[in-house]
Design a protein around this motif. Sequence first.
Motif, PDB file in Angstrom:
ATOM      1  N   VAL A 134       0.840  -1.201   0.000  1.00  0.00           N
ATOM      2  CA  VAL A 134       0.000   0.000   0.000  1.00  0.00           C
ATOM      3  C   VAL A 134       0.880   1.257   0.000  1.00  0.00           C
ATOM      4  N   ALA A 135       0.330   2.302  -0.582  1.00  0.00           N
ATOM      5  CA  ALA A 135       1.117   3.531  -0.750  1.00  0.00           C
ATOM      6  C   ALA A 135       1.315   4.257   0.579  1.00  0.00           C
ATOM      7  N   ASP A 136       0.382   4.114   1.508  1.00  0.00           N
ATOM      8  CA  ASP A 136       0.455   4.856   2.770  1.00  0.00           C
ATOM      9  C   ASP A 136      -0.006   3.919   3.894  1.00  0.00           C
ATOM     10  N   LEU A 137       0.965   3.291   4.555  1.00  0.00           N
ATOM     11  CA  LEU A 137       0.633   2.270   5.549  1.00  0.00           C
ATOM     12  C   LEU A 137      -0.133   2.829   6.754  1.00  0.00           C
ATOM     13  N   PRO A 138       0.314   3.959   7.373  1.00  0.00           N
ATOM     14  CA  PRO A 138      -0.472   4.488   8.497  1.00  0.00           C
ATOM     15  C   PRO A 138      -1.913   4.822   8.086  1.00  0.00           C
ATOM     16  N   ALA A 139      -2.088   5.362   6.864  1.00  0.00           N
ATOM     17  CA  ALA A 139      -3.447   5.706   6.408  1.00  0.00           C
ATOM     18  C   ALA A 139      -4.281   4.438   6.255  1.00  0.00           C
ATOM     19  N   CYS A 140      -3.656   3.367   5.802  1.00  0.00           N
ATOM     20  CA  CYS A 140      -4.376   2.100   5.619  1.00  0.00           C
ATOM     21  C   CYS A 140      -4.812   1.526   6.977  1.00  0.00           C
ATOM     22  N   LEU A 141      -3.898   1.556   7.962  1.00  0.00           N
ATOM     23  CA  LEU A 141      -4.240   1.026   9.290  1.00  0.00           C
ATOM     24  C   LEU A 141      -5.365   1.864   9.918  1.00  0.00           C
ATOM     25  N   ARG A 146     -11.208   2.545  11.173  1.00  0.00           N
ATOM     26  CA  ARG A 146     -12.481   3.275  10.980  1.00  0.00           C
ATOM     27  C   ARG A 146     -13.641   2.314  10.709  1.00  0.00           C
ATOM     28  N   VAL A 147     -13.400   1.289   9.872  1.00  0.00           N
ATOM     29  CA  VAL A 147     -14.523   0.423   9.473  1.00  0.00           C
ATOM     30  C   VAL A 147     -14.773  -0.725  10.457  1.00  0.00           C
ATOM     31  N   LEU A 148     -13.901  -0.852  11.497  1.00  0.00           N
ATOM     32  CA  LEU A 148     -14.131  -1.893  12.507  1.00  0.00           C
ATOM     33  C   LEU A 148     -15.136  -1.419  13.547  1.00  0.00           C
ATOM     34  N   VAL A 149     -15.895  -2.360  14.093  1.00  0.00           N
ATOM     35  CA  VAL A 149     -16.726  -2.049  15.260  1.00  0.00           C
ATOM     36  C   VAL A 149     -15.800  -1.897  16.467  1.00  0.00           C
ATOM     37  N   ARG A 150     -16.280  -1.253  17.518  1.00  0.00           N
ATOM     38  CA  ARG A 150     -15.478  -1.183  18.740  1.00  0.00           C
ATOM     39  C   ARG A 150     -15.305  -2.603  19.281  1.00  0.00           C
ATOM     40  N   GLY A 151     -14.101  -2.980  19.614  1.00  0.00           N
ATOM     41  CA  GLY A 151     -13.845  -4.370  20.030  1.00  0.00           C
ATOM     42  C   GLY A 151     -13.505  -5.271  18.849  1.00  0.00           C
TER      43      GLY A 151
END
Length: 240
Positions: A134-141, A146-151
């Motif tokens: 990926v071009a931007d690893l911190p942005a990917c992580l 962002r798309v994960l639920v809490r937990g």
Amino acid sequence: MDPLIAPDKARAVADMFGRVAPRYDLMNDVMTLGLHRYWRHLAARAAALGLQGLGLDIGAGTGDLAQALARQPGIARVAAVDLVPGMVARGRDKARRRRSRAAPIAFALADGLRLPFRDGTFACAVSGFTLRNVADLPACLAELRRVLVRGGRTVHLELTPVAGRRLPERLFLAYFHHVVPRLGQVLAGNRSAYTYLPRSVLAFPNAEGLAEMLRQSGYVGVGYRLLAGGTTAIHWGTKG
Ligand SMILES: C[S@@+](CC[C@H](N)C(=O)[O-])C[C@H]1O[C@@H](n2cnc3c(N)ncnc32)[C@H](O)[C@@H]1O
């Protein structure tokens, strides 16, 4: 163009994987003597353990990790995204032909840095040999968080740079830098993609470095397990 120096890394990576897509699975089986299947199983199990809901695989390629995730108890459905149409088409085709009673997998063309999903959609999000590309690893992580639920949990299967001090590491590096490109030339008709492979590992953070990046991205409970003599790692972290 070489993705390591290309001004537009995403495009260079997509072009390269578009060219190797037809022989991608064969190369994985030959290079790892089939071991990648077991590593994917371990990563998928670590991702889904004790969770229930939707799973995501970014840079899904031909879908082997997405399929392993779809076989885990508690996973209702898997979204598998990739930048390359040829990879997505192969993944879809392979998933259609499988006979198991695994959860359904929806393949889509999408960028792991700009996922077309709402915040808090997935119970777990995985990648297999994608983060290096990926071009931007911190942005990917951050985008995965962002798309994960809490937990929710993120799990990454990735190659790891080795120092080459011990004899087994030196033998591995000789194989990786000299034999693998030849295999790429003979079996995939593409030497440069399999020259990029070992060079991209050298340019990637080591296992502790990647764990620290996950922590910096706000994940908690971060850890990793080394496989294959320390040449491969499974990392995990939770969205607290
Ligand atoms: C080495 S392959 C891994 C494929 C598959 N995950 C596996 O385990 O075999 C890397 C894949 O990541 C995809 N990729 C690279 N950057 C991406 C991005 N920003 N978004 C989505 N896919 C990406 C490439 O197109 C390629 O199919």
